[in-house]
Design a protein around this motif. Structure first.
Motif, PDB file in Angstrom:
ATOM      1  N   ALA A 147       0.829  -1.209   0.000  1.00  0.00           N
ATOM      2  CA  ALA A 147       0.000   0.000   0.000  1.00  0.00           C
ATOM      3  C   ALA A 147       0.864   1.261   0.000  1.00  0.00           C
ATOM      4  CB  ALA A 147      -0.937  -0.002   1.207  1.00  0.00           C
ATOM      5  N   ALA A 148       1.997   1.217   0.679  1.00  0.00           N
ATOM      6  CA  ALA A 148       2.883   2.385   0.748  1.00  0.00           C
ATOM      7  C   ALA A 148       3.503   2.725  -0.610  1.00  0.00           C
ATOM      8  CB  ALA A 148       3.986   2.141   1.776  1.00  0.00           C
ATOM      9  N   GLU A 149       3.489   1.774  -1.550  1.00  0.00           N
ATOM     10  CA  GLU A 149       4.067   2.006  -2.872  1.00  0.00           C
ATOM     11  C   GLU A 149       3.092   2.649  -3.863  1.00  0.00           C
ATOM     12  OE1 GLU A 149       6.939  -1.429  -4.047  1.00  0.00           O
ATOM     13  OE2 GLU A 149       5.345  -2.318  -2.803  1.00  0.00           O
ATOM     14  N   VAL A 150       1.813   2.761  -3.507  1.00  0.00           N
ATOM     15  CA  VAL A 150       0.807   3.279  -4.436  1.00  0.00           C
ATOM     16  C   VAL A 150       1.104   4.716  -4.878  1.00  0.00           C
ATOM     17  CG1 VAL A 150      -1.641   3.823  -4.726  1.00  0.00           C
ATOM     18  CG2 VAL A 150      -0.951   1.631  -3.733  1.00  0.00           C
ATOM     19  N   PRO A 151       1.509   5.634  -3.981  1.00  0.00           N
ATOM     20  CA  PRO A 151       1.826   6.984  -4.475  1.00  0.00           C
ATOM     21  C   PRO A 151       2.930   6.992  -5.533  1.00  0.00           C
ATOM     22  CG  PRO A 151       1.572   7.026  -2.104  1.00  0.00           C
ATOM     23  CD  PRO A 151       1.570   5.571  -2.523  1.00  0.00           C
ATOM     24  N   GLU A 152       3.935   6.161  -5.364  1.00  0.00           N
ATOM     25  CA  GLU A 152       5.012   6.060  -6.351  1.00  0.00           C
ATOM     26  C   GLU A 152       4.479   5.467  -7.658  1.00  0.00           C
ATOM     27  OE1 GLU A 152       8.912   3.295  -6.857  1.00  0.00           O
ATOM     28  OE2 GLU A 152       8.721   4.324  -4.934  1.00  0.00           O
ATOM     29  N   LEU A 153       3.623   4.458  -7.547  1.00  0.00           N
ATOM     30  CA  LEU A 153       3.010   3.836  -8.721  1.00  0.00           C
ATOM     31  C   LEU A 153       2.178   4.862  -9.488  1.00  0.00           C
ATOM     32  CD1 LEU A 153       2.587   1.107 -10.155  1.00  0.00           C
ATOM     33  CD2 LEU A 153       0.608   0.764  -8.666  1.00  0.00           C
ATOM     34  N   LYS A 154       1.483   5.695  -8.751  1.00  0.00           N
ATOM     35  CA  LYS A 154       0.667   6.746  -9.364  1.00  0.00           C
ATOM     36  C   LYS A 154       1.539   7.712 -10.169  1.00  0.00           C
ATOM     37  CE  LYS A 154      -2.822  10.108  -8.005  1.00  0.00           C
ATOM     38  NZ  LYS A 154      -3.621  10.663  -6.910  1.00  0.00           N
ATOM     39  N   GLN A 155       2.756   7.925  -9.731  1.00  0.00           N
ATOM     40  CA  GLN A 155       3.690   8.797 -10.447  1.00  0.00           C
ATOM     41  C   GLN A 155       4.236   8.116 -11.703  1.00  0.00           C
ATOM     42  OE1 GLN A 155       4.412  12.014  -9.732  1.00  0.00           O
ATOM     43  NE2 GLN A 155       2.907  11.879  -8.091  1.00  0.00           N
ATOM     44  N   GLU A 156       4.371   6.800 -11.667  1.00  0.00           N
ATOM     45  CA  GLU A 156       4.988   6.061 -12.766  1.00  0.00           C
ATOM     46  C   GLU A 156       4.025   5.721 -13.909  1.00  0.00           C
ATOM     47  OE1 GLU A 156       6.688   2.601 -10.972  1.00  0.00           O
ATOM     48  OE2 GLU A 156       8.135   3.762  -9.805  1.00  0.00           O
ATOM     49  N   VAL A 157       2.776   5.432 -13.574  1.00  0.00           N
ATOM     50  CA  VAL A 157       1.801   5.024 -14.581  1.00  0.00           C
ATOM     51  C   VAL A 157       1.177   6.271 -15.201  1.00  0.00           C
ATOM     52  CG1 VAL A 157      -0.386   3.831 -14.975  1.00  0.00           C
ATOM     53  CG2 VAL A 157       1.316   2.836 -13.446  1.00  0.00           C
ATOM     54  N   HIS A 158       1.109   6.303 -16.507  1.00  0.00           N
ATOM     55  CA  HIS A 158       0.495   7.422 -17.211  1.00  0.00           C
ATOM     56  C   HIS A 158      -0.880   6.998 -17.698  1.00  0.00           C
ATOM     57  CE1 HIS A 158       4.187   9.705 -17.011  1.00  0.00           C
ATOM     58  NE2 HIS A 158       4.832   8.608 -17.388  1.00  0.00           N
ATOM     59  N   GLY A 159      -1.914   7.553 -17.091  1.00  0.00           N
ATOM     60  CA  GLY A 159      -3.282   7.201 -17.432  1.00  0.00           C
ATOM     61  C   GLY A 159      -4.024   6.715 -16.203  1.00  0.00           C
ATOM     62  N   ASP A 160      -5.197   6.131 -16.436  1.00  0.00           N
ATOM     63  CA  ASP A 160      -6.058   5.694 -15.339  1.00  0.00           C
ATOM     64  C   ASP A 160      -5.596   4.378 -14.735  1.00  0.00           C
ATOM     65  OD1 ASP A 160      -7.615   7.887 -15.950  1.00  0.00           O
ATOM     66  OD2 ASP A 160      -9.314   6.738 -16.731  1.00  0.00           O
ATOM     67  N   LEU A 161      -5.443   4.376 -13.417  1.00  0.00           N
ATOM     68  CA  LEU A 161      -5.262   3.166 -12.621  1.00  0.00           C
ATOM     69  C   LEU A 161      -6.647   2.854 -12.066  1.00  0.00           C
ATOM     70  CD1 LEU A 161      -2.097   4.452 -10.943  1.00  0.00           C
ATOM     71  CD2 LEU A 161      -2.250   2.068 -11.601  1.00  0.00           C
ATOM     72  N   VAL A 162      -7.335   1.889 -12.647  1.00  0.00           N
ATOM     73  CA  VAL A 162      -8.722   1.615 -12.296  1.00  0.00           C
ATOM     74  C   VAL A 162      -8.783   0.564 -11.193  1.00  0.00           C
ATOM     75  CG1 VAL A 162     -10.962   0.834 -13.151  1.00  0.00           C
ATOM     76  CG2 VAL A 162      -9.511   2.269 -14.598  1.00  0.00           C
ATOM     77  N   VAL A 163      -9.562   0.875 -10.165  1.00  0.00           N
ATOM     78  CA  VAL A 163      -9.766  -0.017  -9.029  1.00  0.00           C
ATOM     79  C   VAL A 163     -11.154  -0.632  -9.153  1.00  0.00           C
ATOM     80  CG1 VAL A 163      -9.885  -0.200  -6.510  1.00  0.00           C
ATOM     81  CG2 VAL A 163      -8.318   1.456  -7.569  1.00  0.00           C
ATOM     82  N   TYR A 164     -11.215  -1.955  -9.404  1.00  0.00           N
ATOM     83  CA  TYR A 164     -12.473  -2.693  -9.421  1.00  0.00           C
ATOM     84  C   TYR A 164     -12.635  -3.384  -8.075  1.00  0.00           C
ATOM     85  CZ  TYR A 164     -12.495  -2.498 -14.582  1.00  0.00           C
ATOM     86  OH  TYR A 164     -12.504  -2.103 -15.890  1.00  0.00           O
ATOM     87  N   GLY A 165     -13.875  -3.410  -7.567  1.00  0.00           N
ATOM     88  CA  GLY A 165     -14.090  -4.097  -6.288  1.00  0.00           C
ATOM     89  C   GLY A 165     -13.192  -3.491  -5.232  1.00  0.00           C
ATOM     90  N   SER A 166     -12.525  -4.319  -4.470  1.00  0.00           N
ATOM     91  CA  SER A 166     -11.464  -3.866  -3.560  1.00  0.00           C
ATOM     92  C   SER A 166     -11.908  -2.754  -2.620  1.00  0.00           C
ATOM     93  CB  SER A 166     -10.238  -3.418  -4.367  1.00  0.00           C
ATOM     94  OG  SER A 166      -9.830  -4.406  -5.269  1.00  0.00           O
ATOM     95  N   SER A 167     -13.039  -2.954  -1.944  1.00  0.00           N
ATOM     96  CA  SER A 167     -13.562  -1.893  -1.081  1.00  0.00           C
ATOM     97  C   SER A 167     -12.596  -1.519   0.038  1.00  0.00           C
ATOM     98  CB  SER A 167     -14.924  -2.290  -0.510  1.00  0.00           C
ATOM     99  OG  SER A 167     -14.841  -3.479   0.243  1.00  0.00           O
TER     100      SER A 167
END
Length: 188
Positions: free
Chosen positions: A108-128
């Protein structure tokens, strides 16, 4: 920079738990309360979303749900697209069982870095649970709520208790089929 988009099927009262009734929680099957025409319209919207996504971001349980339902070997353009997308699975442990093509475990701590690396939508299905964590950390850029015309009355909701008020603004309202409404919100 990527944009985290939470895409959920929700009841009118915000329930996201067990929409198909497969989990046996007693109030499921609300996903199946719509007719065939609505289901086809829903599938078209979901496919369009998958085509425009850069990657999927999901919790371990949702990843396991897709694997258990054979998305790795399904036929069709939608399955092909989901298989081709990078899938980032937020988990504190390794994945059990068969993998889904292009799946990578992240913390979970890596998500902000992932958000910086991926260009476009990171879509979250389910996963409440993941959606709640992302909202708590102010990492959600957009909510897409496919709203079903049913009050479930009990069950896990998309957002439980939060540490603070999270103001959102409605940016798009779209009727899907005859019974569904897709509501799109962004942080205010």
């Amino acid at each position: 920079m990527g944009k985290i988009v939470i895409s959920e099927n929700v009841s009118l009262d915000g329930v996201v738990e067990d929409p198909t009734g497969e989990d046996g929680l007693g109030r499921g099957s609300w996903f199946t309360c719509i007719g065939d025409a609505d289901r086809e319209a829903w599938a078209k919207v979901e496919f369009e979303e998958a085509v425009s996504a850069a990657a999927l971001l999901m919790g371990r349980r949702t990843h396991a749900w897709f694997v258990a339902r054979g998305w790795e070997s399904r036929d069709g353009a939608w399955a092909d697209r989901l298989r081709a997308l990078p899938k980032y699975v937020v988990s504190s442990s390794a994945l059990d069982g068969p993998e889904w093509t292009n799946s990578t475990v992240v913390k979970a701590a890596e998500v902000p870095e992932l958000k910086q690396e991926v260009h476009g939508d990171l879509v979250v299905y389910g996963s409440s649970r993941l959606a709640h964590t992302l909202a708590e950390r102010d990492l959600v850029d957009e909510l897409r709520l496919m709203t079903y015309p049913v009050v479930v009355g009990a069950g896990e909701r998309l957002f439980g208790e939060t540490s603070a008020v999270k103001p959102m603004r409605l940016v798009v309202t779209r009727t899907v089929g005859e019974s569904l409404v897709l509501l799109t919100y962004r942080p205010a």
